[in-house]
Scaffold this active site. Structure first.
Site, PDB file in Angstrom:
ATOM      1  N   ASP A 262       0.605  -1.170   0.057  1.00 14.59           N
ATOM      2  CA  ASP A 262      -0.106  -0.018   0.212  1.00 14.59           C
ATOM      3  C   ASP A 262       0.867   1.156  -0.074  1.00 14.59           C
ATOM      4  O   ASP A 262       1.894   1.397   0.802  1.00 14.59           O
ATOM      5  CB  ASP A 262      -0.960   0.001   1.374  1.00 14.59           C
ATOM      6  CG  ASP A 262      -1.994  -1.073   1.284  1.00 14.59           C
ATOM      7  OD1 ASP A 262      -2.137  -1.524   0.240  1.00 14.59           O
ATOM      8  OD2 ASP A 262      -2.475  -1.518   2.266  1.00 14.59           O
TER       9      ASP A 262
ATOM     10  N   GLY B 112     -12.631  -3.661   7.086  1.00 13.94           N
ATOM     11  CA  GLY B 112     -13.404  -4.928   6.819  1.00 13.94           C
ATOM     12  C   GLY B 112     -12.659  -6.002   6.726  1.00 13.94           C
ATOM     13  O   GLY B 112     -13.269  -7.124   7.252  1.00 13.94           O
ATOM     14  N   ASP B 113     -11.455  -5.946   6.227  1.00 13.18           N
ATOM     15  CA  ASP B 113     -10.408  -7.060   6.389  1.00 13.18           C
ATOM     16  C   ASP B 113     -10.333  -7.561   7.777  1.00 13.18           C
ATOM     17  O   ASP B 113     -10.290  -8.836   8.158  1.00 13.18           O
ATOM     18  CB  ASP B 113      -9.040  -6.903   5.600  1.00 13.18           C
ATOM     19  CG  ASP B 113      -9.291  -6.271   4.444  1.00 13.18           C
ATOM     20  OD1 ASP B 113     -10.207  -6.751   3.621  1.00 13.18           O
ATOM     21  OD2 ASP B 113      -8.481  -5.537   3.777  1.00 13.18           O
TER      22      ASP B 113
ATOM     23  N   ASN C 166     -16.379  -6.827  15.080  1.00 16.83           N
ATOM     24  CA  ASN C 166     -16.627  -5.440  15.195  1.00 16.83           C
ATOM     25  C   ASN C 166     -15.693  -4.914  16.245  1.00 16.83           C
ATOM     26  O   ASN C 166     -15.085  -3.738  16.003  1.00 16.83           O
ATOM     27  CB  ASN C 166     -18.003  -5.240  15.842  1.00 16.83           C
ATOM     28  CG  ASN C 166     -19.276  -5.348  14.911  1.00 16.83           C
ATOM     29  OD1 ASN C 166     -18.794  -5.359  13.662  1.00 16.83           O
ATOM     30  ND2 ASN C 166     -20.572  -5.303  15.257  1.00 16.83           N
TER      31      ASN C 166
END
Length: 301
Positions: free
Chosen positions: A13, A241-242, A266
């Site tokens: 990234d 999300g990952d 969560n």
């Protein structure tokens, strides 16, 4: 200890923080630049490993210096990389991420991640059948995903399918996976024109729709339920999300209920977004246990 294999992308990234995203033809000044390890597959593998699972990675990288660093990072996280192939014809995958006020926008370049073939997935059936759960996302070719679903169905290993980034998958494959975890945008691509409540009822205890700061929607067999997200001030939502998917996979594989596993996911995601970077923010199980939101009844080790 849960045994999980992640099939998916492994990338670098390139992260830019900015107060303003440029319009077409415009140049703006950024606030900061950094690089980090990423790729949805690698992120999910790191999340599962940090939270206590025995994790193997299946994927493809180039033969560049980025690949050396990507593999070293996975190994440092305790992830088995013997099934990560190196190819010469493509560079390792990458992503350019711009972050403005805690929210991200991403351009993903698949590179070597697109070299993962259905044939290779078929060859790895002996390794796949020893798992408690297999995770896959959409940053590898559709043909490889559909072969993975076929192979895992044949050997009776459940699959968690995270349809990110958004694109379609065959109806047969959707029926065969154990869990589907789209966000709201990805849901609309998978089920165009359909109401969320109707599709959730069609896939009870299977379809989990992640809705950012709201939480996660699913149908428990009786009604649609929202498992609320933990309220925190985000620093960087990249990889949230990952982290959720990896954490959910660990919890469910360890025997927690679907709702407990969602709450566990969560919590992991809420801790991750309070730090910069897709992987640097992913918590360990020890960090999870120090949170006041950690439920002792989860009893994960």
């Amino acid at each position: 200890m849960a045994k999980i294999t992640v099939v998916g992308s492994i990338s670098t990234d390139f992260i830019i923080q900015t107060d303003k995203r440029p319009q077409v033809g415009e140049t703006v000044e950024g606030k900061d630049f950094s690089t980090a390890f990423g790729g949805k597959g690698a992120n999910q593998a790191v999340a599962a490993a940090r939270l206590g699972a025995e994790v193997s990675m299946i994927g493809t990288v180039g033969k560049d210096t980025f690949a050396d660093e990507l593999l070293g990072n996975l190994k440092a996280s305790g992830i088995f990389t013997g099934n990560v192939e190196r190819v010469t014809e493509l560079p390792s995958g990458s992503a350019v991420i711009t972050i403005k006020e805690g929210d991200n926008a991403i351009i993903y370049i698949p590179g070597a991640n697109n070299a993962l073939t259905a044939e290779r997935i078929g060859q790895l059936q002996p390794d796949l059948k020893t798992n408690d759960l297999v995770i896959v996302q959409n940053e590898v070719p559709v043909a490889a995903i559909e072969e993975l679903v076929r192979v895992c169905t044949e050997v009776e290993v459940p699959i968690l399918y995270n349809p990110a980034p958004a694109r379609g998958l065959s109806a047969e494959a959707i029926e065969q996976v154990r869990f589907i975890t789209p966000n709201e945008t990805e849901f609309e691509v998978l089920f165009p024109g359909e109401k969320m409540e109707d599709v959730l009822a069609q896939y009870p205890n299977k379809l989990l729709i992640t809705a950012g700061s709201q939480g996660v929607y699913y149908h428990d067999g009786t009604q649609v339920k929202l498992v609320p997200a933990n309220k925190v001030e985000p620093v960087d939502t990249t990889g949230a999300g990952d982290t959720f998917n990896g954490a959910f996979a660990v919890a469910w594989s360890a025997g927690l209920s679907i709702e407990e596993s969602i709450r566990f996911g969560n919590l992991a995601a809420s801790l991750a977004i309070q730090k910069m970077g897709a992987q640097t923010g992913i918590p360990t199980l020890e960090e999870m246990k120090r949170s006041e939101k950690y439920e002792k009844t989860w009893n994960l080790k």
